[in-house]
Design an enzyme around this catalytic site. Structure first.
Site, PDB file in Angstrom:
ATOM      1  N   ASP A   5       8.166   4.287  -2.102  1.00 41.48           N
ATOM      2  CA  ASP A   5       7.040   3.368  -2.177  1.00 41.48           C
ATOM      3  C   ASP A   5       7.562   1.935  -2.085  1.00 41.48           C
ATOM      4  OD1 ASP A   5       4.805   1.900  -2.766  1.00 41.48           O
ATOM      5  OD2 ASP A   5       4.225   3.090  -4.520  1.00 41.48           O
ATOM      6  N   ASP A 100       2.486   2.082   2.965  1.00 41.10           N
ATOM      7  CA  ASP A 100       3.746   1.728   2.291  1.00 41.10           C
ATOM      8  C   ASP A 100       4.316   2.848   1.427  1.00 41.10           C
ATOM      9  OD1 ASP A 100       1.841   1.693   0.301  1.00 41.10           O
ATOM     10  OD2 ASP A 100       2.692  -0.049  -0.711  1.00 41.10           O
ATOM     11  N   GLU A 101       3.862   4.080   1.677  1.00 44.55           N
ATOM     12  CA  GLU A 101       4.266   5.181   0.805  1.00 44.55           C
ATOM     13  C   GLU A 101       4.481   6.441   1.619  1.00 44.55           C
ATOM     14  OE1 GLU A 101       2.077   6.809  -2.863  1.00 44.55           O
ATOM     15  OE2 GLU A 101       1.176   4.874  -2.416  1.00 44.55           O
TER      16      GLU A 101
END
Ligand SMILES: [Mg+2]
Length: 384
Positions: A5, A100-101
């Site tokens: 993350d 973003d993960e």
């Protein structure tokens, strides 16, 4: 399973590109006088109580000294693509959950997970210039929880032997599928901790969670049966442009095709694919559509080769008719990895090595500064 993350993603990218924002409370979301909400804020802003999804006006009240900036989604998308490319180097088993993960499945001897996580964190920092936190555990739920605890810029592993005891004292809100509303409902019934919920009879789970009841019982014990959702390979990619005014001259058509070929080449390289077939699509002023295809001698992700194929297919154009829309599709895709293994590529010549190095540099600049930053002379910018 690893959950990676990126830390305060949008804010980190802005601080990377604007040194004057570093070390300051930074809020990405827009003008604080507008009715928007915070998309991301830097850790410096979090110290003032600013959070994602909070109205910008509230954020300004909490942190009047903060810098407010508009989000630049195109740039974040590009950095996100680069993030996935780094992850791809470790395993093909990557599930991107959001911009973003991503989850990664890593197999191997004990300790392999931590080894990969350390290396990957260093790579992301070096290639992207921002930090990523990584959680490691035997399943998605625990990996995500570990990453949350590792933040910012950290690495944490939850040992499966300790998982159940570890979960007991935590708030029920840590369980997947328990949001704000269900959380407060449970707390109102005196069920505050995971341990409290775990002690409830199966009938309770059935009543309150219905078909998710069984999974919820398992979450309480640190068990999570969910598999990674791995995407299937793309079959084709295409880019097209509709002209604002119908076009007759070949120069405009050619330069448009060059712009489209650049965009496609970039997409192919970013996702690790090469194409064997190029199709040119044309729609004329009378709305008649035609497409012409061509197979390449060997698969490619090179802008210029894609352009040359499209240009060949265009040939003498469309006769007397003007063109309303033109597009290029690439299909028969093979992963770059497979193409290399099959010895399909003639990459040993110095010229093609130079060309590849050039493309790599261009892609790097684009990821960093956006697709428009660098183009070949003569190409028309293609915006999606
Ligand atoms: Mg994040």
């Amino acid at each position: 399973v690893l959950l990676c993350d990126l830390d305060a993603f949008y804010a980190s990218v802005e601080q990377r590109d604007n040194p004057e924002y570093r070390g300051k409370p930074l809020i990405v979301g827009g003008n604080p006088g507008s009715r928007g909400v915070v998309s991301t804020c830097s850790y410096e802003a979090r110290a003032f109580g600013v959070r994602s999804a909070m109205p910008l006006a509230t954020a300004r009240r909490l942190c009047p000294g903060a810098v407010f900036v508009e989000p630049d989604m195109a740039k974040y998308q590009a950095v996100s693509g680069q993030f996935l490319e780094v992850l791809d180097r470790y395993t093909p088993d990557v599930e991107a959950v959001s911009i973003d993960e991503a989850y990664l499945e890593v197999r191997g001897p004990e300790g392999r997970g931590v080894e990969v996580a350390r290396d990957l964190r260093a790579q992301v920092k070096r290639d992207l210039g921002i930090t990523v936190s990584v959680g490691i555990a035997i399943n998605k739920f625990l990996a995500k929880l570990a990453a949350k605890m590792a933040k910012p810029d950290g690495l944490r592993e939850i040992d499966p032997k300790d998982a159940e005891r570890f979960l007991e004292p935590l708030d029920v809100g840590v369980l997947p599928g328990i949001g704000e509303r269900t959380g407060s409902k449970l707390r109102a019934m005196g069920i505050r901790r995971v341990g409290d919920l775990k002690g409830m009879p199966p009938s309770f789970f059935k009543t309150h969670f219905g078909s998710r009841g069984r999974a919820m019982m398992e979450f309480c014990r640190g068990v999570d049966q969910r598999e990674l959702e791995l995407g299937s390979d793309p079959k084709s990619m295409s880019e097209e442009t509709t002209f604002s005014r119908d076009v007759a001259d070949m120069n405009t058509l050619s330069s448009t095709l060059l712009g489209l070929a650049e965009a496609l080449g970039y997409r192919l390289r970013s996702s690790g694919f090469m194409a064997r077939t190029v199709t040119l699509k044309l729609r004329t002023e009378d709305f008649e559509s035609t497409s012409r295809s061509k197979s390449l001698r060997s698969p490619t992700a090179d802008d210029m080769l894609l352009y040359q194929a499209a240009r060949d297919l265009l040939g003498a154009g469309t006769g007397t008719k003007r063109v309303r829309l033109t597009g290029i599709q690439v299909s028969n895709l093979v992963s770059r990895r497979d193409a290399l293994h099959q010895g399909d590529l003639f990459e040993d010549s110095q010229a093609s090595q130079r060309q590849e190095a050039l493309l790599e540099t261009m892609d790097h600049l684009r990821r960093r500064f956006g697709m428009q930053v660098i183009r070949r002379a003569g190409g028309r910018p293609h915006r999606r």
